[in-house]
Enzyme design. Sequence first.
Site, short mmCIF file in Angstrom:
data_model
loop_
_atom_site.label_atom_id
_atom_site.label_comp_id
_atom_site.label_asym_id
_atom_site.label_seq_id
_atom_site.Cartn_x
_atom_site.Cartn_y
_atom_site.Cartn_z
N LYS A 30 0.82 -1.23 -0.23
CA LYS A 30 -0.04 -0.07 -0.11
C LYS A 30 0.75 1.30 0.12
O LYS A 30 0.73 2.20 -0.76
CB LYS A 30 -1.05 0.01 1.30
CG LYS A 30 -1.96 -1.32 1.39
CD LYS A 30 -2.87 -0.93 2.44
CE LYS A 30 -2.21 -1.06 3.56
NZ LYS A 30 -1.47 -2.43 3.95
N THR A 31 1.90 1.24 0.87
CA THR A 31 2.75 2.49 0.91
C THR A 31 3.56 2.66 -0.31
O THR A 31 3.58 3.70 -0.92
CB THR A 31 3.83 2.31 2.11
OG1 THR A 31 2.89 2.30 3.36
CG2 THR A 31 4.49 3.52 2.12
N ASP A 211 -1.68 7.78 3.81
CA ASP A 211 -1.07 6.58 4.01
C ASP A 211 -1.97 6.19 5.63
O ASP A 211 -2.22 7.04 6.22
CB ASP A 211 0.27 6.49 4.16
CG ASP A 211 0.89 5.10 4.18
OD1 ASP A 211 0.00 4.27 4.08
OD2 ASP A 211 2.20 4.76 4.26
N GLU A 212 -1.98 5.00 5.81
CA GLU A 212 -2.35 4.48 7.13
C GLU A 212 -3.62 5.01 7.51
O GLU A 212 -4.10 5.83 8.50
CB GLU A 212 -1.66 4.48 8.24
CG GLU A 212 -0.10 4.35 8.11
CD GLU A 212 0.09 2.95 8.42
OE1 GLU A 212 -0.92 2.19 8.95
OE2 GLU A 212 1.56 2.44 8.31
N GLN A 242 -5.45 -3.03 10.90
CA GLN A 242 -4.48 -2.67 11.71
C GLN A 242 -4.67 -1.18 12.26
O GLN A 242 -3.81 -0.35 12.67
CB GLN A 242 -3.25 -2.24 10.58
CG GLN A 242 -2.56 -3.59 9.99
CD GLN A 242 -1.31 -3.44 9.08
OE1 GLN A 242 -0.46 -2.77 9.79
NE2 GLN A 242 -1.41 -3.43 8.00
N ARG A 629 5.27 -7.43 11.02
CA ARG A 629 6.33 -6.71 10.56
C ARG A 629 7.48 -7.68 10.32
O ARG A 629 8.47 -7.18 9.71
CB ARG A 629 6.70 -6.10 12.02
CG ARG A 629 5.91 -5.08 12.64
CD ARG A 629 5.55 -3.86 11.64
NE ARG A 629 4.16 -4.59 11.03
CZ ARG A 629 3.61 -3.86 9.98
NH1 ARG A 629 4.14 -3.16 9.16
NH2 ARG A 629 2.28 -4.33 9.56
P1 ATP Z 1 1.89 -1.93 5.98
O1 ATP Z 1 0.33 -2.74 5.91
O2 ATP Z 1 2.71 -2.92 7.26
O3 ATP Z 1 1.72 -0.57 6.10
P2 ATP Z 1 1.97 -1.94 3.09
O4 ATP Z 1 1.04 -2.62 2.54
O5 ATP Z 1 2.22 -0.61 3.18
O6 ATP Z 1 2.25 -2.54 4.55
P3 ATP Z 1 4.74 -1.93 1.84
O7 ATP Z 1 5.36 -1.38 2.95
O8 ATP Z 1 4.43 -0.86 0.90
O9 ATP Z 1 3.32 -2.69 2.34
O10 ATP Z 1 5.28 -3.10 1.27
C1 ATP Z 1 5.79 -4.16 1.99
C2 ATP Z 1 7.08 -4.76 1.45
O11 ATP Z 1 6.78 -5.24 0.14
C3 ATP Z 1 8.03 -3.73 0.87
O12 ATP Z 1 9.40 -4.15 1.29
C4 ATP Z 1 8.06 -3.39 -0.54
O13 ATP Z 1 8.93 -3.04 -0.88
C5 ATP Z 1 7.64 -4.74 -1.13
N1 ATP Z 1 6.51 -4.67 -2.28
C6 ATP Z 1 5.42 -4.09 -2.38
N2 ATP Z 1 4.96 -4.17 -3.62
C7 ATP Z 1 5.87 -5.07 -4.32
C8 ATP Z 1 5.92 -5.45 -5.58
N3 ATP Z 1 4.89 -5.44 -6.51
N4 ATP Z 1 6.86 -6.34 -6.10
C9 ATP Z 1 8.01 -6.59 -5.10
N5 ATP Z 1 7.82 -6.09 -3.81
C10 ATP Z 1 6.88 -5.30 -3.46
MG MG Z 2 2.40 0.91 4.61
#
Ligand code: ATP
Ligand code: MG
Length: 695
Positions: A30-31, A211-212, A242, A629
């Site tokens: 997402k981030t 975000d969040e 979350q 995490r």
């Molecule tokens: P959270 O809910 O904990 O905030 P998030 O949904 O924001 O998590 P991110 O932090 O954006 O998730 O991504 C998690 C991990 O996966 C990061 O290391 C990111 O670089 C990797 N990632 C995200 N999308 C891809 C993708 N399409 N291909 C490869 N790696 C990815």
């Molecule tokens: Mg995130």
Amino acid sequence: MSAGLNLAQLEAVNYVQGPCLVLAGAGSGKTRVITHKIGRLIDVGLEPKRIAAITFTNKAAAEMRERAKDLIGKAAKDVTVCTFHALGVRIMREDGHVLGLKPQFSIMDADDVTSILKDCGGTTDAATARQWQWTISLWKNMGLNAEQAAAQAPDDNARVIARIMGLYEERLSAYQSVDFDDLIGMPLKLLADYPEVRERWQAKMGHVLVDEYQDTNATQYEVLKHLVGERGRFTAVGDDDQSIYGWRGATLDNLKRLPQDFPNLKVIKLEQNYRSTSAILRAANNVIQPNPKLFPKTLFSELGEGEPVRVVDAVNEEHEADRAIARIQSIRGGQVNPSKHREFKDFAILYRANHMARPFEQALRRANIPYKVSGGQSFFDKTEIKDLCAWFRLWINNDDDPAFLRAITSPKRGIGHQTLGQLGTFATQYKLSLFEALFAGSLPSAVNTRAVDGLHEFGRYINDLEHRARHTLGKEAALAFLLEWLKEIGYEQHLYDGEDNEKVASARWTNVLEFCDWMAGRCGGEIEDATGTDASESKSLLEVAQTISLISTLSEREKDQNVVTLSTLHASKGLEWPHVVLVGVNEGLLPFKLGDDDEHSGRSDGPMSEGILQRLQEERRLMYVGITRAQRSLAVSWTKRRKKGRDMVAALPSRFIAEMKLDENTIKEDPREKLRALRAEFAKRAADSAAEAKP
Ligand code: ATP
Ligand code: MG
């Protein structure tokens, strides 16, 4: 541009014409969508300065800026990346005058607020004042002012607090000050009640990304709505599982309301988790399963099964710490894939409450392992730093009485409490700020002559400093100015006089120097302003000083140091580490004490009250955040005995451990790990002594 995004992510990134919600589980990218979407928006022609990305912490903002810079280069510097509060500061600096606020208003931190409330409510008891603070903050977050709070007060106690709130608000406005809640509430008022302000900001905001999103509160949501207007050009990303700030007024209603308020909302779900192994993700999915679902979600990982999740039991906290450290050493000493994911920075120890860090800090020190504690006491909460900030605040805003009182007594300059008391009475009588009162013609009638001289001297000194600070630009000049000022007021000596222990005094002085260096760096444009605007030009000390209270650490932007992280679960949100140890996973800690006894905690067979059930669900989300995490390995530990006051009492493993539904055969910690740890330690010692033996 599309590199490293899956189809669903791409869809979210490419959809720029209307409101968009990305709703997905932990680690699904997402981030990442937000950072890439900033780039996409620029590609399709939106000016960088018309893009705002809102993050949950300053640290997250700093990281996002960094990532955006890597992706899109220079253009990233004009994008606003900051927290809701920092955006609030910007709006108020530009438009706060409409509400009678001058652009150099002060921001009171939690401690200032407590002491103002003590004063308003006529109590010396900090606990009571904090109780009021809590209630007032909740009311403010619900958009109530003192009058409205009084009108809806259910009992006498609430009516009393509402009255204190009225006095408190008067005080703040006399001080030309705001508290953290005002940083959201006042911008909302500006946007909601003043059409010309709203239109200007709406024109300014081409696209807002959040975000969040699950942790925004009702007021923040209203601010967002006003910023984006009916066109609704925004992208919110979040995960209802979350949501962990319910206790601070964040509400999942914001998620439910989006599709109603924006009927053309595009909802995108992400299902692939790129962070964790299947073993870890399964434990996470199992834990969150009993919670009611706002939106059904599935999450899978293609990173392979990986190491089983381990459950570690310990006799007490010290033993738990030893075992956690043994685990870190064992993984570091492991034979598989020697160079990968085994640096100190690849490890985190996560816990429910700040005070739990201590035994782990001690054990890490004993083992000579470098670490940092995040989510604990902020650097800016230290007495010496608050002293200096009080001076800055007074330069910026002469009406800031709390800052005045702190500055004039730190260090002491022969102006006693009696004089200050007289000055205070005089100022109240004539409705002046303390600083204004200094120069009032009739002051000598209220304060004795010698004291008047002292007060005048202080006032002139502040004016002089203010003038000099305004004309001090750039890093070197700023540093020279700060050091000279500290010398003038004798601050180093003051620290040594106030401390019996020289080591403590010297540590405080080191903090002061570090702080000056940091301030100077900001003046030199090395570091962005907390409000997320471009920093590449020099700033005056005064400009830099205003946003200090929004910042909690000096090292927001430092590249990750190679150290083990100790963190609360709340502060770990959004982050990831290859190896995570979740500690103190005991009933009464996680879930945190739900009630006074078992009957209320939902352990007995009786029905749970709605309130307790909701708290249990929030604790479960916190556990889910903790588990997710971890990227490659996860250990969950609990203690058989726990400190309760002075006593040690028998303790139970958290119900969440059973809820992870781990395979009984694999969860016990591998006994070979201990051996490996010993071996690694032995090898290290041998290497150390060999190094020492060298001539
Ligand atoms: P959270 O809910 O904990 O905030 P998030 O949904 O924001 O998590 P991110 O932090 O954006 O998730 O991504 C998690 C991990 O996966 C990061 O290391 C990111 O670089 C990797 N990632 C995200 N999308 C891809 C993708 N399409 N291909 C490869 N790696 C990815
Ligand atoms: Mg995130």
